[in-house]
Structure formats: structure tokens, C-alpha cells
Design a protein around this motif. Sequence first.
Motif, short mmCIF file in Angstrom:
data_model
loop_
_atom_site.label_atom_id
_atom_site.label_comp_id
_atom_site.label_asym_id
_atom_site.label_seq_id
_atom_site.Cartn_x
_atom_site.Cartn_y
_atom_site.Cartn_z
N HIS A 108 26.76 -15.45 35.43
CA HIS A 108 27.95 -14.63 35.24
C HIS A 108 27.72 -13.72 34.03
O HIS A 108 27.41 -14.21 32.95
CB HIS A 108 29.18 -15.51 35.03
CG HIS A 108 30.48 -14.78 35.09
ND1 HIS A 108 30.90 -13.94 34.09
CD2 HIS A 108 31.46 -14.77 36.03
CE1 HIS A 108 32.08 -13.44 34.40
NE2 HIS A 108 32.45 -13.93 35.57
N PRO A 109 27.85 -12.41 34.17
CA PRO A 109 27.60 -11.52 33.03
C PRO A 109 28.64 -11.73 31.94
O PRO A 109 29.84 -11.90 32.21
CB PRO A 109 27.71 -10.11 33.65
CG PRO A 109 28.53 -10.30 34.88
CD PRO A 109 28.22 -11.67 35.39
N LEU A 110 28.19 -11.73 30.70
CA LEU A 110 29.07 -11.90 29.55
C LEU A 110 29.12 -10.59 28.76
O LEU A 110 28.08 -10.09 28.32
CB LEU A 110 28.56 -13.03 28.64
CG LEU A 110 28.33 -14.39 29.31
CD1 LEU A 110 27.81 -15.39 28.29
CD2 LEU A 110 29.60 -14.91 29.97
N THR A 111 30.30 -10.04 28.59
CA THR A 111 30.44 -8.79 27.85
C THR A 111 30.48 -9.06 26.36
O THR A 111 30.83 -10.17 25.91
CB THR A 111 31.72 -8.04 28.26
OG1 THR A 111 32.87 -8.82 27.85
CG2 THR A 111 31.76 -7.83 29.78
N ASP A 112 30.15 -8.04 25.58
CA ASP A 112 30.19 -8.19 24.12
C ASP A 112 31.60 -8.55 23.65
O ASP A 112 31.78 -9.38 22.76
CB ASP A 112 29.72 -6.90 23.45
CG ASP A 112 28.23 -6.65 23.64
OD1 ASP A 112 27.52 -7.60 24.02
OD2 ASP A 112 27.79 -5.51 23.42
N GLY A 113 32.60 -7.91 24.26
CA GLY A 113 33.98 -8.18 23.86
C GLY A 113 34.40 -9.61 24.14
O GLY A 113 35.04 -10.25 23.30
N TYR A 251 26.12 -22.69 30.81
CA TYR A 251 24.75 -22.23 31.11
C TYR A 251 24.63 -20.71 31.07
O TYR A 251 23.53 -20.17 30.96
CB TYR A 251 24.34 -22.75 32.49
CG TYR A 251 22.92 -23.26 32.56
CD1 TYR A 251 21.89 -22.46 33.05
CD2 TYR A 251 22.58 -24.54 32.14
CE1 TYR A 251 20.59 -22.91 33.13
CE2 TYR A 251 21.28 -25.01 32.20
CZ TYR A 251 20.29 -24.19 32.70
OH TYR A 251 19.00 -24.65 32.78
N ASP A 252 25.78 -20.01 31.16
CA ASP A 252 25.73 -18.55 31.12
C ASP A 252 25.27 -18.03 29.77
O ASP A 252 24.79 -16.90 29.67
CB ASP A 252 27.10 -17.96 31.47
CG ASP A 252 27.40 -18.04 32.96
OD1 ASP A 252 26.51 -17.68 33.76
OD2 ASP A 252 28.50 -18.48 33.34
N LEU A 253 25.39 -18.84 28.70
CA LEU A 253 24.83 -18.43 27.42
C LEU A 253 23.31 -18.37 27.50
O LEU A 253 22.69 -17.50 26.89
CB LEU A 253 25.26 -19.41 26.32
CG LEU A 253 26.76 -19.42 25.98
CD1 LEU A 253 27.04 -20.45 24.89
CD2 LEU A 253 27.25 -18.05 25.55
N ARG A 254 22.71 -19.26 28.27
CA ARG A 254 21.26 -19.21 28.50
C ARG A 254 20.89 -18.00 29.37
O ARG A 254 19.93 -17.29 29.08
CB ARG A 254 20.79 -20.51 29.17
CG ARG A 254 19.30 -20.53 29.54
CD ARG A 254 18.91 -21.93 29.99
NE ARG A 254 17.60 -21.99 30.62
CZ ARG A 254 16.44 -22.06 29.98
NH1 ARG A 254 16.41 -22.04 28.66
NH2 ARG A 254 15.30 -22.15 30.64
N ASN A 256 22.55 -15.27 29.57
CA ASN A 256 22.76 -14.08 28.75
C ASN A 256 21.57 -13.85 27.82
O ASN A 256 21.12 -12.71 27.63
CB ASN A 256 24.03 -14.25 27.92
CG ASN A 256 24.36 -13.03 27.09
OD1 ASN A 256 24.87 -12.04 27.58
ND2 ASN A 256 24.07 -13.09 25.80
N TYR A 257 21.04 -14.94 27.26
CA TYR A 257 19.86 -14.84 26.39
C TYR A 257 18.68 -14.21 27.15
O TYR A 257 17.99 -13.32 26.63
CB TYR A 257 19.49 -16.23 25.89
CG TYR A 257 18.20 -16.30 25.09
CD1 TYR A 257 18.20 -16.07 23.72
CD2 TYR A 257 16.99 -16.62 25.70
CE1 TYR A 257 17.03 -16.14 22.97
CE2 TYR A 257 15.82 -16.69 24.97
CZ TYR A 257 15.84 -16.45 23.61
OH TYR A 257 14.67 -16.51 22.89
N ALA A 258 18.47 -14.65 28.38
CA ALA A 258 17.35 -14.13 29.18
C ALA A 258 17.53 -12.66 29.50
O ALA A 258 16.61 -11.85 29.29
CB ALA A 258 17.22 -14.94 30.47
N THR A 259 18.70 -12.30 29.99
CA THR A 259 18.90 -10.91 30.41
C THR A 259 18.89 -9.95 29.23
O THR A 259 18.30 -8.86 29.30
CB THR A 259 20.23 -10.76 31.18
OG1 THR A 259 21.32 -11.26 30.39
CG2 THR A 259 20.18 -11.54 32.48
N GLN A 260 19.49 -10.35 28.10
CA GLN A 260 19.52 -9.46 26.94
C GLN A 260 18.12 -9.24 26.39
O GLN A 260 17.77 -8.14 25.96
CB GLN A 260 20.44 -10.02 25.86
CG GLN A 260 21.92 -10.01 26.23
CD GLN A 260 22.41 -8.62 26.57
OE1 GLN A 260 22.16 -7.66 25.84
NE2 GLN A 260 23.11 -8.49 27.69
#
Length: 324
Positions: A108-113, A251-254, A256-260
Motif C-alpha cells: 500500500h503506498p504511503l504518502t509523506d503527509g 509491513y508497508d513500512l518495509r 515503502n523503504y524498498a520503493t523509496q
Amino acid sequence: MSKFKSRLAPLLDKFVTYRDAIGQWNSSYDYILKRFDRYCLEHHSDTDQITQEIVDGWSSKYETDSQNSHYRRLFLICSFLRYLSDRNLPSALLPEVPRYVKNVPAPHPLTDGALRMFFAVCDSEDFYRNIRPPKIRTISRITIPVFMRFQYSTGMRPVATIHLHRKDVDLKTGVVNVAEDKGHNQHYIVLHDSMLQLMQRYDQDIESMQPDRTYFFESPNGGTYSKCWSSTIFHKLWARANGLDSGVHLYDLRHNYATQNMLRIKGDTDMLDQLTYLSMSMGHSSINSTLRYADLTPQLADKIREISGETFNRIVPEVNNEVE
């Protein structure tokens, strides 16, 4: 004093002591074994040895069991039976264990906001106000903001963070030895300077409350936190910050780390090297596992194709939607 009440308590205590000594025990097992002890106390209170009748009764699938909860109950009892058998103690036939169904939600994409709101709640006094008793509230207030930022900044699997030993975090160099991870794939992570400073402060603050702890993020009762704890806390924080039913998981924090990190890859001849370093830091078994993020995220695939042209088509495999 034993935490078990049935006549099997001495055997259960020895089993837990053994598994803990070899590093194969965590708090989630306590809950299952206490349920088993209660079952024995209620239905087989006259015996101090394991019997086939006990095993068969415990192995029955309850109406409230999912396939995976049934699997966890039987997996642990099988470990107990093998422990008894290896010591020539009375045992029973192993039950047939159902297959574990791996359920990996789509990234799930996580936005900066949304992330800013999430960490603001992590830091708010209000979130911890109702936690009891006061000592656990204080430990939670110190631990949770650092735990979640560690997940965000390192991309570690949550279960590896839970089992991270204090001795495996070098607070001088910022090098983290990830010794217990999926498939025992040992690897190393170097902390960002800001994360290292947070870890150093956390270690100093928590030492007075939990001296000589084994795990870096140790539960107030000693030992590891459970997977359920980390997931539940994340969902409560995210719901407070961004609303319910968002479909976001710890797990979306992981993810997010990969995609960023992949989006930061530069268009030069070192692209494959950069992907390899990212793959190693995430503990992936091969670069193909890392490249699944590109396959799942169209903008990543387009970016890497733009950088590498035909090279991308050669190294990106045909994959399913499961990421590690």
C-alpha cells in the motif's frame, strides 16, 4: 513458581526453559501453551503424562480456528511431543498439521503527509494516556516511537526487529547485525545518523527501567514482543493518524523503504550494483525478490526501464504479486 496449572506443568516448564535456552521461544508461544495447559486441566486433570487422547482432543479444529491459528496450535504441540520423545519420555503420535496459508497483503503506498501524521501520533502523549500500569505506559512511550522509526528507516522485517538482540546493534558505528531473519539469511544494515542518535538515546533511557536486557526492543515482562503486539500498535497509531479501513499494514513500512530507495537510483552504469546493495540490506535471497517491487509499482518499472533500457527486461523476472 510455574505459570502452568495442570499436572503436566513440570514437563511444560522444562520444555519452555529448553526452547528459551536455544533461542527458539517467544511470548506468542506462551499464550498457546497456556491454552493447552488449561485444556489439560479442564479435560484431563487426572494425568501427569501426555497421552494420545490429550493430543487428539487438542488437535481437533475448533469452530473459532482459522487454518493458520489451527496450524500454530498443532505446530507447538508437535514441538513439545518431539521434545518428550528425544528424552525417552512418554509421548504420543504427532497430529497431522494443516498447511500454513501465507497471506501477504499487496503493498500500500504511503504518502509523506500520512507518514508525518503517523509519527506525530507516535510522539503524542495522548496516545499512551490509557496504558496501564504506569511502568508499561512509560516503557511504551519510550519504545514505540523508536521502534516504528526503526522499521521505517531500515526496512527490516518486523519479526527480525522484534528478535533483534541488543548485542547485535553497534551503537558506536551504527551497524546492525541482522542475525535472525527469514530463512536465517544473516545480513547487515547501517543506520542513518539521525536513526543512530535515536537508538543511542533510547538505549540510555530504557536502561534504567530494563537493565541488562537481551533484546534491543524488549517487552516489559522480558523476552520479545509478539508479532501481534507490533501489528496491533501500528494499526492503532495509523487509525488515530489517518482513519480506519485504510488497508495499511506494518509491513508497508518495509515496502515503502524498498520503493523509496529504488526511486533514488541514479541513471548511471552502477544501477545494478545499487539494486544489489538494496537487496542485500533487505535480506532478500536474490535481486529478483527486490525487483518484484518494480513489477508491482508501475512508476518504478518505468523509471528503471528509462535508466537501463533492455537491461531491465533481462533482469526483471516474471513474478507473482508476493513480495518479501
